[in-house]
Design a protein around this motif. Structure first.
Motif: not given
Ligand SMILES: Cc1cc2nc3c(=O)[nH]c(=O)nc-3n(C[C@H](O)[C@H](O)[C@H](O)COP(=O)(O)OP(=O)(O)OC[C@H]3O[C@@H](n4cnc5c(N)ncnc54)[C@H](O)[C@@H]3O)c2cc1C
Lengths: 261, 318
Positions: B235, B249, B253, B269
């Protein structure tokens, strides 16, 4: 030189939560609050510009929120912002992003900053609306999802990158002052130092109500209203139960089957 | 029924296909006697008329601009001029980065009703209702727009099937309204070279998100992916932190997992932007400690649990 950063204290839902009785929100008992992730980047960008500008430069953080939102301001102050402004009135409890922008517009008029930053969106609702609506109300130049910025205080224009779909970026110039919504990854946000956290407690936070901004008497109207809020239908996911070993064994089976091994 | 207006988009002269999804959303609330007009602004708008001449579109408004550059000020002036001339009840655009820059601006300036990132539209007792997500995709919100004569909405991508089929709209030519612009296009920056990492081509992806917690923990997932014969994806925060190259990624984006058939998301998430790159995958497996994480809503299989524990056990099977 002054940069105004509008920040939001976002609500993060607990692993389990319940809806409010009126069906138009989540029961507040199930919230944790934190400074919006995107705003860390907006604050950092402002601090970097301030530090490069030297003496006399100032970063002001503003939020529209109840007293719980003070923590968001203190977080930004601990990182190095000079002062905070918090606007609140109970009539704002259910308003939308465009209404918030109307409040912020009055603060911008009062502060007359050289630049306004917001996060590209808030992590809770992802409206991506407040910052750009604010620009519209002010009639200021604006750009959303800014992933790189070259701004020298006092200059008539800044150069920025807008991050587009698929990792493509557009390079453009923009007239200043402007409202920019700041994207994740534009910088590496700092953590507040212990000293910063101590100092933040002494920094001024001005509290304003709507009358102080000339917005009393129902002047702050929304562009939408929440009719209902509800948990989405559960997906079709088959939840794999059992001990970790059993879960992993089942997962391995699924992988092998689908991969034909 | 009053007119519905869709603002279609181009980038550098190339039609943005997400606009066809906006047209589909508009069609979903177009009554039998309603009228649907699609506006497109470009240096040579005639070249794009064919792209939006799909079934259900009654009129294409081809607006000639001085260049193909994206100018938020110009788009706002176009919305204002068309709203004035056509008095539409509903204006629809795709929720892409360009619309982020002009749609809320126009709505705030012109006093329209407004909702962004909308996934469904309908009328309830004659009132427009727009559905969107909230609290990191964990709830749905139905919005209405009391007292608003014009409502502007932006439509989430990959929800509506793109409108298709041949249409025979009338075409109206128009010059872009005069306006002062405060931005100027300088150039493009293409994403960095992928360095041999092939997310779009991979049919099996193991993807890690912020749940991985720490840079030092990333290596073991590279090894796991290798052992399983998968490509490691991630992510955005993982790439932003520099823990893995941007080419890994997945999402709006980043990369589209175009050929993926099995996607295992660990500690992700399921934000809308991440889903953009992988929601279509036939078999999605989610491993997440939060049973309410939205990734489960698109998964075929789910494990509510710790990604490290599962990863360690999984290795024993390969
Ligand atoms: C214009 C724009 C473009 C974007 N482009 C992208 C893109 O291309 N790709 C992208 O991914 N995001 C993109 N984002 C960002 C997106 O909005 C999120 O912020 C991002 O995807 C969150 O990443 P995540 O799920 O890894 O983190 P989080 O949302 O923080 O989620 C982490 C997850 O991990 C879980 N977790 C924690 N510990 C453990 C564990 N030990 N075992 C299992 N699970 C656990 C939690 O419960 C949670 O659900 C973009 C945002 C904008 C505004």
């Amino acid at each position: 030189m002054k940069i105004l950063v509008a920040v939001k204290q976002v609500s993060i839902l607990d692993d389990e939560f319940e809806m409010r009785d009126d069906g138009r929100g989540v029961d507040a008992d199930f919230f944790e609050k934190d400074l919006n992730e995107f705003d860390h980047f907006a604050v950092e960008e402002a601090l970097l510009i301030k530090e490069a500008a030297g003496e006399g430069a100032e970063v002001v953080v503003v939020t529209v929120g109840d007293d719980e939102a003070d923590d968001a301001l203190r977080t930004a102050l601990a990182k190095g912002a000079e002062r905070g402004i918090r606007v609140w009135d109970d009539s704002l409890a259910e308003v939308d992003s465009i209404a918030i922008a109307k409040v912020l517009a009055k603060v911008v008029e009062r502060e007359a900053p050289d630049m306004v930053f917001t996060g590209a969106q808030s992590a809770d609702f992802g409206h991506a609306t407040t910052g750009m609506a604010l620009a519209g109300l002010l009639g200021w130049p604006h750009a959303a999802v800014v992933s790189k910025l070259d701004f020298v205080p006092g200059a008539a224009t800044a150069t920025l990158h807008r991050e587009l779909e698929g990792g493509l970026e557009e390079i453009m110039t923009i007239q200043c002052p402007a409202v920019l919504s700041i994207q994740l990854g534009i910088n590496q946000p700092r953590y507040a130092s212990l000293r910063g956290i101590r100092q933040a407690k002494q920094k001024p936070v001005e509290e304003l109500d709507l009358d102080a901004l000339g917005l009393g008497g129902g002047a702050v109207t929304s562009a939408s209203r929440v009719r209902r809020m509800y948990a989405p239908e559960k997906g079709q996911a088959e939840i794999i139960e059992g001990t970790v070993a059993e879960q992993a064994a089942r997962l391995a089976e699924i992988i092998k089957e689908l991969r034909g091994i | 029924m009053a007119e519905i207006l869709v603002i279609a988009e181009q980038r550098d002269g190339a039609f943005r296909s997400a606009s066809l999804e906006a047209i589909a959303a508009a069609k979903s609330v177009k009554g039998g006697d309603g009228k649907l007009a699609v506006a497109i602004v470009a240096a040579d708008p005639d070249a794009l008329v064919g792209d939006v001449s799909v079934e259900g579109v009654d009129e294409v408004i081809a607006i000639k601009a001085g260049s193909n550059d994206f100018q938020p000020d110009l788009m706002e002036a176009v919305v204002a001029a068309l709203a004035e001339a056509r008095q539409p009840a509903l204006i629809v655009a795709a929720h892409g980065v360009d619309a982020w820059s002009y749609a809320p601006v126009a709505a705030a300036k012109l006093g329209f009703g407004f909702a962004s990132d909308v996934q469904a539209l309908r009328y309830e007792d004659g009132e427009l209702v727009a559905t969107r997500a909230g609290y990191a995709e964990k709830v749905r919100v139905d919005l209405d727009f009391p007292g608003k004569e014009v409502v502007l909405v932006t439509i989430r991508t990959n929800v509506f099937d793109p409108a298709g089929g041949a249409g025979a709209p009338t075409v109206t030519a128009m010059d872009a309204p005069a306006c002062d612009v405060s931005t100027a296009h300088v150039g493009w920056k293409q994403p960095e070279d992928a360095g041999g990492i092939d997310i779009p081509g991979s049919d099996f992806i193991v993807s890690i998100g912020r749940g991985v917690g720490d840079e030092s923990k990333v290596e073991q997932f590279l090894e796991l992916a290798d052992q399983l014969g998968a490509t490691l994806g991630c992510s955005r925060p993982i790439a932003d932190n520099g823990w893995l190259p941007k080419a890994r990624q997945v999402g709006q984006s980043g990369q589209l997992a175009a050929n993926c058939r099995l996607y295992i998301a660990m500690g992700v998430s399921g934000s809308v932007q991440h889903q953009w790159g992988m929601k279509h995958v036939e078999t999605i497996v989610a491993v997440n400690t939060d049973p309410e994480a939205s990734i489960f809503s698109i998964a075929r299989y789910g494990v509510v649990g710790d990604m490290f524990e599962i990863a360690e056990e999984l290795e024993n099977h390969f």
